[in-house]
Motif scaffolding. Structure first.
Motif: not given
Length: 359
Positions: A157, A182, A287
């Motif tokens: 990310q 992630s 995130f």
């Protein structure tokens, strides 16, 4: 007089984490201690799994309560069959049982401010002309179903932001942040790499926060609860400078895994990276991260040390473990059962980790 001195239900842990997952066998004992010989109508134990949410909102002078429930399974066994003539002897009588947790996609155990997901064992003792006696034990289940989220867990990310300073500051700051994936396991570290360009007149300090978002759903309404899990601070970046900062943030091992496979409760996590700038709004990047149970939670399940009373293993259906009706259970002079988690009648439920409210 009440002849029941104590009444409890317990289960045998199958791993050091004391967690179960779908398809596992869970064995345990119902213990009934009597002060004198007693006639019993029936003795049963039930294994249940359900989720429920509840909260109240004020709308002017009116209060509205939002409630919803989701049931996953309910399985019942009779340890003493219903009927007359079930004569149980004075003393401590132990009744072993075994259930298989349904092999279906179910969410992990959870407890929040406005809802919970619970898996329980409930014993019920029925006697003539008396209210039923009840005992409960709660066990923790960790979902394998949420591992279906794995398709994007390894994707890196990236995020970038910048901000022009005003009022008491001049110039601008910019931040470019990368994390390598992630999805993370409980206790795992997140590597955060941030390139910070400080073209302002003051120091800026990178900060990091992992927080949890719990969403509760009922009657087409959503209730949101947000909690900080941890906060950490990096080194300050001086004016007119640029630095690349690497920070490792360890997810606490007790963190509740992400939940996406429940219709009325959703548990999500975010990593927020932001710059602490005096006299200005902090530029930030968020995130979404997925927290998974540790691999040890799904290791092969084996019984702990101690007698098993006819259980060949926790992966095969035990045979010959149920005493005949009216037999009074296992012989009180037999060796004690293996270690297990016990919660007495109207007992205490183990609590799951919780965190302070986000300000």
């Amino acid at each position: 007089m009440n002849n029941v001195k104590s009444f409890s239900v317990g289960y045998n842990p199958i791993n050091e984490s004391n967690v179960f997952s779908s398809g596992d066998y869970i064995s345990g004992q119902v213990t009934l201690e009597l002060t004198k010989d007693t006639d019993i109508n029936a003795l049963s134990v039930k294994m249940k799994g359900k989720a429920e949410v509840r909260w109240t909102e004020n709308h002017g002078k009116n209060s509205v309560t939002y409630f919803s429930k989701e049931k996953y399974f309910s399985v019942k066994q009779f340890l003493i069959q219903e009927g007359q003539g079930n004569h149980v002897s004075q003393g401590c009588n132990v009744y072993p049982f075994t259930f298989q947790i349904p092999a279906q996609n179910m969410p992990s155990s959870f407890k929040g401010a406005h809802g919970k997901i619970r898996y329980t064992l409930e014993a019920n003792l029925s006697r003539s002309m008396r209210m039923d006696s009840k005992a409960k034990a709660e066990f923790n289940l960790v979902s394998k179903g949420d591992l279906a989220l794995q398709s994007s867990l390894g994707i890196p990310q990236h995020g970038a932001t910048d901000k022009k300073m005003k009022l008491f500051n001049s110039g601008y700051v910019a931040m470019d942040v990368n994390i390598d994936k992630s999805g993370f396991h409980q206790g795992e570290g997140i590597k955060v790499v941030a390139s910070i360009h400080n073209k302002s007149s003051r120091d800026v300090c990178p900060k990091y926060c992992i927080y949890r978002k719990c969403s509760y759903f009922a009657k087409s309404k959503r209730k949101l609860e947000t909690n900080d899990l941890l906060k950490e601070v990096g080194d300050a970046v001086p004016p007119s400078a640029g630095q690349t900062v690497t920070k490792f943030i360890t997810i606490p091992a007790a963190t509740i895994p992400s939940i996406s496979n429940c219709n009325i409760i959703k548990v999500e996590y975010r990593l927020r990276v932001y710059l602490d700038v005096k006299y200005a709004f902090d530029p930030q990047i968020k995130f979404p991260i997925i927290i998974l149970p540790t691999a040890q939670s799904f290791d092969e399940k084996v019984p702990l040390d101690g007698p098993t009373y006819g259980f060949d293993s926790f992966h095969s259906v035990p045979t010959g473990i149920f005493p005949p009706p009216g037999s009074g259970g296992m012989n009180p002079s037999a060796p004690p059962p293996p270690p297990y988690e016990t919660h007495m009648a109207y007992g205490i439920y183990p609590s799951l980790p919780s965190y302070g409210s986000k300000s």
